[in-house]
Design an enzyme around this catalytic site. Structure first.
Site, PDB file in Angstrom:
ATOM      1  N   GLU A   1       0.838  -1.202   0.000  1.00 23.66           N
ATOM      2  CA  GLU A   1       0.000   0.000   0.000  1.00 23.66           C
ATOM      3  C   GLU A   1       0.870   1.249   0.000  1.00 23.66           C
ATOM      4  O   GLU A   1       1.784   1.400   0.803  1.00 23.66           O
ATOM      5  CB  GLU A   1      -0.918  -0.008   1.225  1.00 23.66           C
ATOM      6  CG  GLU A   1      -1.927   1.119   1.224  1.00 23.66           C
ATOM      7  CD  GLU A   1      -3.095   0.868   2.170  1.00 23.66           C
ATOM      8  OE1 GLU A   1      -3.881   1.798   2.380  1.00 23.66           O
ATOM      9  OE2 GLU A   1      -3.215  -0.266   2.674  1.00 23.66           O
ATOM     10  N   GLY A   2       0.566   2.171  -0.883  1.00 27.92           N
ATOM     11  CA  GLY A   2       1.317   3.405  -1.028  1.00 27.92           C
ATOM     12  C   GLY A   2       2.309   3.376  -2.169  1.00 27.92           C
ATOM     13  O   GLY A   2       2.621   4.421  -2.755  1.00 27.92           O
TER      14      GLY A   2
END
Length: 655
Positions: free
Chosen positions: A565-566
């Site tokens: 995530e990210g």
């Protein structure tokens, strides 16, 4: 300094606003209180005024003592100056004190000097001191000289005392707004949720720190230090590391556990936070049609231009220069983490802190800062609440502070990232509770480290979400209830970040289930938050797709990256910046009045009119007609100016 983080407080408010009751509630826990009454007795025949004074006296507990200072305005200064550190004083109110100060019986007097003496006494007081004063600055200018003298003197008094106090509160219609919060506002305080408290300025980032920093959960708010911000510089990728221990990479910094603190901020449903500009976004998109672009335009990236224009408040938005990545690390116990490798999320956080791994490398390439925050571990949601109510409040406030710190440091864009065992299952539970989704449809498949699909672990996660929803079927579905029962620390902290970023007008790139689940929860707290969010990619995750549809966020690309995530948001960030660069620097098409750079002026002067942009026939542009955009010089071999009429044979460059 009191346990609430302040020891001198000014409470302002209008007539019948509730300021006195609020001030009294702040010192209600003190064993003894000296109530300093400043108002004169008034006309004996004024029964209404006598009734007011009697009502004030009736509210005071028997343990309080009362001291009258109406006979001499200088007496108030003496009482405050003489109070010791173990005493609690409540002065009600400064309006009465100014009335006595302006009484002809005390004239001639130097009003300015007396007000300065009062402010000095407040500033040097060692007692716990609460002062109440009417706010008259919002009323009409009085029509009489005496009325104007009173409002002028009271306004000057309020300004001087407010400057001397640790904190200032304004009470309007029973609602409290903190105008000058202390490091930690009083526990009894109920400021409106739309108020954004001031925080300490973001500290300058230091790229090299290897020592870890542990903070106890019960540490006072005045001692809390936010996690260090890593500022890596783009550099060639080094050889693969042989150790995952922190502090052995190119740059490292401490990770701080989330402290459970009390602040002056109250986050509640229905907050009125800022919205992006309604006009500049469409104007920026319309402007794209006028640019000198050879094709049809930027396609779906027009959304990026419109989003940046609305959040920056200009029709010519600029690329985001200062970017910060917030990596939230928090695990979920129980069935939600089925199939996850124990300790994997902590290893990922250490890896990022050491400057290695996909997220850290992409942050370095994008010249983005990286801040790592450890959220509290969530209990098994199928057995009971994932977090306590106090932990949810602390996580929301801490996330808000992280966003404020970024805004104070000049950050123009936040990237919300997360890593944690069971985070996707918790996000699925939040989606099921807030959007009515069926858990199996929003819970992605479980993939092992070997790349194999673990259907057994997926079924365990689905069962955990199902049991948690069944357990909470009669519970409230308000935002904080959902976070406490199902969401956990990482989603609660991410929600606080979104709200704080919205309050400070900082756009956020979402990427993954934790960020989108936080955006879903934030709708009930502040509906404006989703308008400050941009979703580069859904990553092929069904939960993110559903949340994007509900939130009205259209993914820009479909890269299907699975780097954590990210990471996808950072991978797409150069493309987004490129779109903004083109929108900001390309000139208007010549057919619409823009400059024409298509002609090449040679040294022989045979094409004088082609390069003439002035209409004078000289071929020299005037200062007013200089274009504001210049074509870049070619980086390699290209067309060469020919200085004579001699033909150039094939294969030979002109000299």
């Amino acid at each position: 300094m009191s346990v609430d983080g302040w020891h001198t407080l000014l409470v302002l408010g209008g007539i019948r606003s509730g300021k006195s009751e609020f001030a009294e509630s702040l010192v209600a826990d003190a064993p003894t209180v000296r109530y300093v009454a400043t108002a004169p007795a008034g006309d004996p025949e004024d029964t209404e005024w006598a009734t007011r004074l009697a009502a004030h006296r009736a509210r005071r507990p028997g343990s309080w003592s009362t001291e009258e200072t109406a006979a001499d305005p200088g007496r108030l200064v003496e009482v405050i100056a003489a109070a010791g550190p173990n005493e609690t004083l409540l002065v009600d109110d400064l309006g009465g004190w100014v009335t006595v100060l302006l009484d002809p019986a005390h004239q001639p007097a130097d009003d300015t000097a007396t007000i300065a003496e009062l402010a000095a006494a407040v500033r040097s007081s060692t007692a716990r001191l609460v002062l109440v004063s009417p706010e008259v600055g919002l009323s009409l200018v009085p029509t009489t000289p005496l009325g104007r003298a009173f409002t002028d003197a009271l306004g000057a008094t309020n300004r001087a005392v407010a400057d001397a106090c640790d904190a200032v509160a304004l009470v309007v219609a029973g609602q409290t707004a903190w105008l000058k919060p202390a490091t930690s506002a009083p526990a009894h305080a109920v400021p409106p949720a739309a108020t954004s408290p001031e925080t300490e300025p973001g500290r300058a980032a230091a790229p090299h720190h290897a020592a870890a920093q542990a903070v106890p959960a019960d540490l006072g708010a005045g001692d809390v230090t936010l996690p260090e911000v890593l500022t890596p510089a783009a550099a060639p990728v080094p050889a693969p590391a042989t150790s995952d221990e922190p502090g052995t990479g190119d740059w490292a910094a401490p990770t701080m556990a989330l402290p459970m603190i009390a602040t002056g901020l109250v986050i509640q449903p229905g907050m009125e936070l800022p919205m992006p500009d309604d006009y500049t976004g469409p104007q920026a998109v319309d402007r794209l049609a006028t640019l000198d672009i050879p094709g049809a335009g930027l396609g779906v990236l027009e959304q990026v231009v419109g989003f940046a224009a609305a959040t920056q408040g200009t029709s010519t938005p600029r690329p985001w220069d200062s970017v910060r990545v917030l990596l939230i690390q928090g695990d979920h116990e129980g069935g939600a983490s089925a199939g996850a490798t124990p300790g994997e999320s902590a290893r990922r956080a250490r890896q990022a802190r050491a400057g290695r791994g996909a997220l850290a490398r992409l942050a370095a390439e994008n010249r983005a800062g990286l801040q790592i925050v450890e959220a509290p571990v969530a209990a098994p949601m199928e057995d009971g609440p994932a977090l306590s109510a106090d932990e949810v409040e602390a996580a929301l406030r801490y996330g808000w502070r992280l966003a404020e710190q970024a805004a104070d440091a000049g950050v123009q864009l936040l990237v919300l990232a997360a890593c944690g065992a069971g985070a996707e299952a918790a996000a699925a539970a939040v989606l099921a509770a807030t959007a009515g989704a069926e858990p199996p449809t929003v819970l992605g498949r479980v993939v092992t480290e070997q790349g194999e699909i673990d259907d057994t672990a997926w079924m365990v996660r689905c069962a955990a979400v199902r049991d948690a929803l069944h357990r909470t079927r009669r519970s409230a579905r308000e935002a904080k209830d959902v976070l406490a029962e199902l969401g956990g620390g990482d989603i609660a902290l991410a929600t606080g970040v979104l709200l704080g970023a919205t309050a400070r007008k900082v756009p956020v790139l979402l990427d993954g289930p934790v960020g989108t689940a936080a955006a879903m929860v934030s709708r009930d707290l502040a509906g404006q938050a989703r308008h400050w969010c941009l979703l580069p990619d859904h990553g092929g995750r069904p939960g993110v797709r559903l949340a994007a549809d509900v939130l009205g966020l259209t993914p820009l690309v479909d890269l299907r990256l699975d780097l954590g995530e990210g990471a996808t948001a950072l991978a797409a960030l150069p493309l987004l910046r490129s779109a903004l660069t083109l929108a900001a620097t390309l000139p208007v098409h010549p057919s619409l009045g823009g400059p024409d750079h298509s002609s090449i002026d040679d040294d022989s002067g045979t094409d004088d009119t082609a390069g003439d942009r002035t209409g004078t026939g000289t071929g020299e542009p005037t200062g007013d007609d200089e274009p504001d955009f210049a074509e870049p010089e070619p980086a390699g071999p290209g067309p060469t100016t020919i200085g004579s009429d001699e033909p150039v044979s094939p294969g030979r460059r002109a000299d």
